[in-house]
Design an enzyme around this catalytic site. Structure first.
Site, PDB file in Angstrom:
ATOM      1  CG  ASP A 128     -19.416  96.992  11.325  1.00 48.33           C
ATOM      2  OD1 ASP A 128     -19.773  97.691  12.294  1.00 48.33           O
ATOM      3  OD2 ASP A 128     -19.113  95.787  11.431  1.00 48.33           O
ATOM      4  CG  ASN A 176     -27.633  97.863  14.854  1.00 45.04           C
ATOM      5  OD1 ASN A 176     -27.593  98.278  13.693  1.00 45.04           O
ATOM      6  ND2 ASN A 176     -26.679  97.076  15.340  1.00 45.04           N
TER       7      ASN A 176
HETATM    8  C1  IPE Z   1     -24.251  95.660  10.841  1.00 42.16           C
HETATM    9  O1  IPE Z   1     -23.306  96.123  11.742  1.00 42.16           O
HETATM   10  C2  IPE Z   1     -25.451  96.550  10.865  1.00 42.16           C
HETATM   11  C3  IPE Z   1     -25.242  97.885  10.322  1.00 42.16           C
HETATM   12  C4  IPE Z   1     -24.170  98.279   9.707  1.00 42.16           C
HETATM   13  C5  IPE Z   1     -26.347  98.788  10.495  1.00 42.16           C
HETATM   14  P1  IPE Z   1     -23.231  95.533  13.228  1.00 42.16           P
HETATM   15  O2  IPE Z   1     -22.061  96.168  13.886  1.00 42.16           O
HETATM   16  O3  IPE Z   1     -24.545  95.692  13.895  1.00 42.16           O
HETATM   17  O4  IPE Z   1     -22.999  93.974  12.940  1.00 42.16           O
HETATM   18  P2  IPE Z   1     -22.328  92.849  13.823  1.00 42.16           P
HETATM   19  O5  IPE Z   1     -22.967  92.932  15.190  1.00 42.16           O
HETATM   20  O6  IPE Z   1     -20.868  93.143  13.894  1.00 42.16           O
HETATM   21  O7  IPE Z   1     -22.618  91.582  13.103  1.00 42.16           O
HETATM   22  C1  IPE Z   2     -21.843 100.739  12.411  1.00 42.94           C
HETATM   23  O1  IPE Z   2     -20.823 100.967  13.323  1.00 42.94           O
HETATM   24  C2  IPE Z   2     -23.037 101.618  12.679  1.00 42.94           C
HETATM   25  C3  IPE Z   2     -24.218 100.893  13.178  1.00 42.94           C
HETATM   26  C4  IPE Z   2     -24.320  99.594  13.305  1.00 42.94           C
HETATM   27  C5  IPE Z   2     -25.344 101.706  13.556  1.00 42.94           C
HETATM   28  P1  IPE Z   2     -20.771 100.205  14.705  1.00 42.94           P
HETATM   29  O2  IPE Z   2     -21.454 101.021  15.739  1.00 42.94           O
HETATM   30  O3  IPE Z   2     -21.275  98.819  14.567  1.00 42.94           O
HETATM   31  O4  IPE Z   2     -19.205 100.195  14.970  1.00 42.94           O
HETATM   32  P2  IPE Z   2     -18.351  99.049  15.634  1.00 42.94           P
HETATM   33  O5  IPE Z   2     -18.618  97.780  14.904  1.00 42.94           O
HETATM   34  O6  IPE Z   2     -18.758  98.980  17.075  1.00 42.94           O
HETATM   35  O7  IPE Z   2     -16.929  99.512  15.469  1.00 42.94           O
HETATM   36 MG    MG Z   3     -20.363  97.051  14.169  1.00 43.81          MG
END
Ligand code: IPE
Ligand code: IPE
Ligand code: MG
Length: 249
Positions: free
Chosen positions: A17, A65
């Site tokens: 994340d 996602n």
């Molecule tokens: C969790 O990250 C899913 C992945 C790392 C693929 P998210 O960014 O989607 O999770 P939330 O929304 O902060 O819970």
């Molecule tokens: C994790 O990074 C990757 C995926 C969930 C695909 P994020 O895209 O969730 O990054 P933040 O949480 O917005 O910083």
């Molecule tokens: Mg995230």
């Protein structure tokens, strides 16, 4: 490089994340963060080899996602294709098996073809296993297990009385993979976000404030050191691990 630690997890899983925040901090579009995240994946695969970790699971895309802007989703799918293309040689070179868990049918046909092909081409390898969670949701995994168990009951091949934890575990996406010993989440969020809900029952959790694209060798070592200090009691009274690493149900 990897010195000895008293215990090393058999299976490490990452909730990768912070790509978006990494990009925003640099005034870049979110996709640049995901690109940098793909570089981090490559590095982490190398750390796992250095430390002798046999199973690496990466939460790359959750079912939730799909609710992101279409452009970001399309960019992530494209990046996934590029990642598989660029890293297939490395999987062969190090004899690493690829496995994919998640709702495969949700993915674009080209991605499904690619992952199915690489899975088949690496199925016989014994140099470690890379598990990609794609369109993954722990609840959805459990729902599909329940559906398949119900089908067996309806067909008369399974008795409700004989349904045990082992039955549920056997109907998950990858029943042969041991539960993760250690789950690391980057970017400082203390939540599972629907990741491996069944398998995480006794996983050790480490949360680091480091954003995924910045995750490096020292951060990996710090997570392993934290894990090595944990007393995994599995509900018992402790004093050494009650069950070996990689315990399954
Ligand atoms: C969790 O990250 C899913 C992945 C790392 C693929 P998210 O960014 O989607 O999770 P939330 O929304 O902060 O819970
Ligand atoms: C994790 O990074 C990757 C995926 C969930 C695909 P994020 O895209 O969730 O990054 P933040 O949480 O917005 O910083
Ligand atoms: Mg995230």
């Amino acid at each position: 490089m990897a010195e000895k630690l008293p215990k090393i997890p058999l299976h490490v899983a990452f909730i990768m994340d912070g790509n978006g925040r990494w990009a925003r901090a640099r005034g870049l579009p979110r996709l640049k963060g995901h690109e940098a995240g793909a570089d981090a994946v490559r590095r982490v695969m190398g750390y796992c080899r250095d430390w002798g970790i046999r199973y690496l699971t990466l939460y790359a895309f959750s079912t939730e996602n799909w609710s992101r802007p279409a452009l970001e989703v399309a960019g992530l799918m494209k990046l996934l294709m590029v990642f598989l293309r660029n890293n297939e040689r490395e999987l062969h070179e190090h004899r690493v098996r690829l496995r994919v868990i998640g709702r495969r049918a949700d993915l674009p046909a080209a991605v499904v073809r690619q992952i199915t092909r690489v899975e088949a081409a690496t199925a016989g390898y014994d140099g470690g296993t890379l598990i990609l969670a794609l369109s993954y949701s722990g609840r959805s995994e459990l729902a599909q297990a329940a559906r398949r168990i119900a089908e067996e009951v309806a067909a008369g091949t399974l008795k409700p009385d004989s349904i045990s934890e082992a039955t549920v575990a056997a109907h998950l996406y990858a029943p042969d993979i041991p539960d993760p010993d250690l789950i690391v989440r980057t970017s400082g969020e203390f939540r599972l976000s629907n990741f491996l809900l069944w398998q995480a029952a006794y996983s050790e959790l480490v949360v680091t404030p480091v954003l995924w694209p910045d995750f490096g060798a020292d951060d990996f070592r710090a997570a392993l050191e934290a894990y090595a200090e944990r007393d995994r009691r599995f509900g018992g009274i402790g004093g050494g691990d009650a069950l070996p690493e990689g315990r399954n149900t």
